[in-house]
Design a protein around this motif. Sequence first.
Motif, PDB file in Angstrom:
ATOM      1  N   TYR A  27      58.092 -38.003  -4.577  1.00 30.45           N
ATOM      2  CA  TYR A  27      57.300 -36.806  -4.906  1.00 30.45           C
ATOM      3  C   TYR A  27      56.934 -36.781  -6.394  1.00 30.45           C
ATOM      4  N   MET A  28      57.910 -37.026  -7.261  1.00 29.23           N
ATOM      5  CA  MET A  28      57.650 -37.015  -8.699  1.00 29.23           C
ATOM      6  C   MET A  28      56.726 -38.156  -9.093  1.00 29.23           C
ATOM      7  N   ASN A  29      56.881 -39.318  -8.466  1.00 30.27           N
ATOM      8  CA  ASN A  29      55.967 -40.428  -8.741  1.00 30.27           C
ATOM      9  C   ASN A  29      54.530 -40.060  -8.375  1.00 30.27           C
ATOM     10  N   LYS A  30      54.384 -39.323  -7.266  1.00 28.45           N
ATOM     11  CA  LYS A  30      53.049 -38.884  -6.863  1.00 28.45           C
ATOM     12  C   LYS A  30      52.479 -37.901  -7.876  1.00 28.45           C
ATOM     13  N   VAL A  31      53.310 -36.965  -8.347  1.00 27.98           N
ATOM     14  CA  VAL A  31      52.863 -35.988  -9.344  1.00 27.98           C
ATOM     15  C   VAL A  31      52.407 -36.699 -10.611  1.00 27.98           C
ATOM     16  N   TYR A  32      53.235 -37.605 -11.122  1.00 29.13           N
ATOM     17  CA  TYR A  32      52.885 -38.316 -12.350  1.00 29.13           C
ATOM     18  C   TYR A  32      51.679 -39.233 -12.143  1.00 29.13           C
ATOM     19  N   GLY A  33      51.574 -39.817 -10.953  1.00 32.31           N
ATOM     20  CA  GLY A  33      50.431 -40.679 -10.665  1.00 32.31           C
ATOM     21  C   GLY A  33      49.117 -39.907 -10.665  1.00 32.31           C
ATOM     22  N   LEU A  34      49.119 -38.740  -9.995  1.00 29.94           N
ATOM     23  CA  LEU A  34      47.919 -37.895  -9.980  1.00 29.94           C
ATOM     24  C   LEU A  34      47.549 -37.448 -11.392  1.00 29.94           C
ATOM     25  N   MET A  35      48.554 -37.066 -12.154  1.00 27.45           N
ATOM     26  CA  MET A  35      48.311 -36.631 -13.522  1.00 27.45           C
ATOM     27  C   MET A  35      47.712 -37.753 -14.352  1.00 27.45           C
ATOM     28  N   ALA A  36      48.257 -38.975 -14.215  1.00 21.25           N
ATOM     29  CA  ALA A  36      47.767 -40.115 -14.990  1.00 21.25           C
ATOM     30  C   ALA A  36      46.315 -40.437 -14.647  1.00 21.25           C
ATOM     31  N   VAL A  37      45.982 -40.398 -13.361  1.00 21.77           N
ATOM     32  CA  VAL A  37      44.589 -40.648 -12.967  1.00 21.77           C
ATOM     33  C   VAL A  37      43.679 -39.553 -13.522  1.00 21.77           C
ATOM     34  N   GLY A  38      44.148 -38.310 -13.460  1.00 20.74           N
ATOM     35  CA  GLY A  38      43.368 -37.204 -14.020  1.00 20.74           C
ATOM     36  C   GLY A  38      43.104 -37.389 -15.501  1.00 20.74           C
ATOM     37  N   LYS A 219      49.945 -30.634  -1.395  1.00 18.44           N
ATOM     38  CA  LYS A 219      49.230 -29.667  -2.230  1.00 18.44           C
ATOM     39  C   LYS A 219      50.084 -29.207  -3.405  1.00 18.44           C
ATOM     40  N   THR A 220      51.381 -29.030  -3.178  1.00 24.81           N
ATOM     41  CA  THR A 220      52.239 -28.629  -4.294  1.00 24.81           C
ATOM     42  C   THR A 220      52.332 -29.748  -5.324  1.00 24.81           C
ATOM     43  N   ALA A 221      52.260 -31.008  -4.868  1.00 27.53           N
ATOM     44  CA  ALA A 221      52.264 -32.132  -5.803  1.00 27.53           C
ATOM     45  C   ALA A 221      51.015 -32.109  -6.673  1.00 27.53           C
ATOM     46  N   ILE A 222      49.882 -31.777  -6.082  1.00 26.42           N
ATOM     47  CA  ILE A 222      48.627 -31.696  -6.846  1.00 26.42           C
ATOM     48  C   ILE A 222      48.702 -30.573  -7.874  1.00 26.42           C
ATOM     49  N   MET A 223      49.249 -29.433  -7.473  1.00 25.37           N
ATOM     50  CA  MET A 223      49.384 -28.327  -8.425  1.00 25.37           C
ATOM     51  C   MET A 223      50.366 -28.685  -9.537  1.00 25.37           C
ATOM     52  N   GLY A 224      51.422 -29.417  -9.188  1.00 24.77           N
ATOM     53  CA  GLY A 224      52.354 -29.875 -10.211  1.00 24.77           C
ATOM     54  C   GLY A 224      51.688 -30.829 -11.180  1.00 24.77           C
ATOM     55  N   ALA A 225      50.861 -31.736 -10.645  1.00 26.37           N
ATOM     56  CA  ALA A 225      50.123 -32.669 -11.503  1.00 26.37           C
ATOM     57  C   ALA A 225      49.178 -31.910 -12.428  1.00 26.37           C
ATOM     58  N   LEU A 226      48.549 -30.863 -11.913  1.00 25.40           N
ATOM     59  CA  LEU A 226      47.648 -30.051 -12.733  1.00 25.40           C
ATOM     60  C   LEU A 226      48.410 -29.378 -13.877  1.00 25.40           C
ATOM     61  N   GLN A 227      49.591 -28.855 -13.581  1.00 21.83           N
ATOM     62  CA  GLN A 227      50.390 -28.204 -14.621  1.00 21.83           C
ATOM     63  C   GLN A 227      50.762 -29.191 -15.729  1.00 21.83           C
ATOM     64  N   LEU A 228      51.254 -30.371 -15.362  1.00 19.58           N
ATOM     65  CA  LEU A 228      51.647 -31.354 -16.362  1.00 19.58           C
ATOM     66  C   LEU A 228      50.430 -31.918 -17.095  1.00 19.58           C
ATOM     67  N   TYR A 229      49.323 -32.062 -16.384  1.00 18.40           N
ATOM     68  CA  TYR A 229      48.070 -32.503 -17.019  1.00 18.40           C
ATOM     69  C   TYR A 229      47.666 -31.527 -18.128  1.00 18.40           C
TER      70      TYR A 229
END
Length: 247
Positions: A27-38, A219-229
Motif C-alpha cells: 500500500y505504501m509503495n503504491k502511495v509513494y509510486g503515485l506521488m512520484a509519477v505525479g 482510492k485512499t491510496a490516491i488521496m494519500g499520494a495527493l497529500q504527500l505530493y
Amino acid sequence: MADYNTYRTAQSVGTRSAVVDEGLRAYMNKVYGLMAVGMGVTAAAAYGASVAAVSDGQLTAFGAAIYTSPLKWVIMFAPLLVVFAFGAAVSRLSVQGATLVFYGFAALMGLSISSIFLVYSNVSIVQTFLVTAIAFAGLSLWGYTTKKDISGWGSFLIMGVIGLIVASIVNIFLQSSAMQFAISILGVLIFAGLTAYDTQNIKNTYLRLAGSDQDFLGKTAIMGALQLYLDFLNLFMFLLQFMGNRE
C-alpha cells in the motif's frame, strides 16, 4: 491441549500480522509510486510550459497569456479548486478515473508554477529539489516508523496552512519582502510537520481499513499520494525561496 491451543493462536496472530505488514508495504509503495509519477508530470508540465513561454528572450503569445494576462489568476488558483472538488468527488470515481484526475491536477500544478524556470536558475532548482527529496524522505520515514502518536498535530498544522494561504494572498497585493520571508520560514516548518503527520495518518488509515474493498483502498491510496505530493511540492517551493539563485 492448552499449550497446543496457545501455540495455534499465537501462530494465527503471527500469520495475520505478517499479512498486514505485507499489505501495508504494498500500500505504501503504491502511495509513494503515485506521488512520484505525479511529481514527474508536474516537472514535465512546468518545464515544457516555461520553454513554450519564451522565444529569443521574449515572451511568446502563450507566455504572455499565462504570465501577464488575467488568465494567470485562473491558473494560479485553479489547482486549489481542483483539490477541493477532487476530495468531494473521489468516492464517485473509479480508481482509474481518480488516478487520471490526480495526474491532470499534477499537470495543472506544473503549469501554475512554471514561472520558477524563468525566475531561478536551473541549477538552483535541481539543487533545491534534491535537498527537498532528502528532507522529505527523512521526515516521511520518521512519520512511518515512530511509535509516538502525532495525530494531535493535525489541527494546528491545518490552521497553519490556512494562515499561510491567507497571508500569501494578502502579500500578493502588499509585496512585502519581510512578510514573504516570514511566510517562507513558517511554510517550511508547517509542511515539514505535515510530511511526518500525513505519513503516519496514511499508515494508520491502512491499518484501520485492511481487509476492506480493494477499490476503496485504491482510492485512499490516491488521496494519500495527493497529500504527500502537496507536502513535497510546498516544501520545495518554500525552500526554493531560500536556496534559489534568481536569473
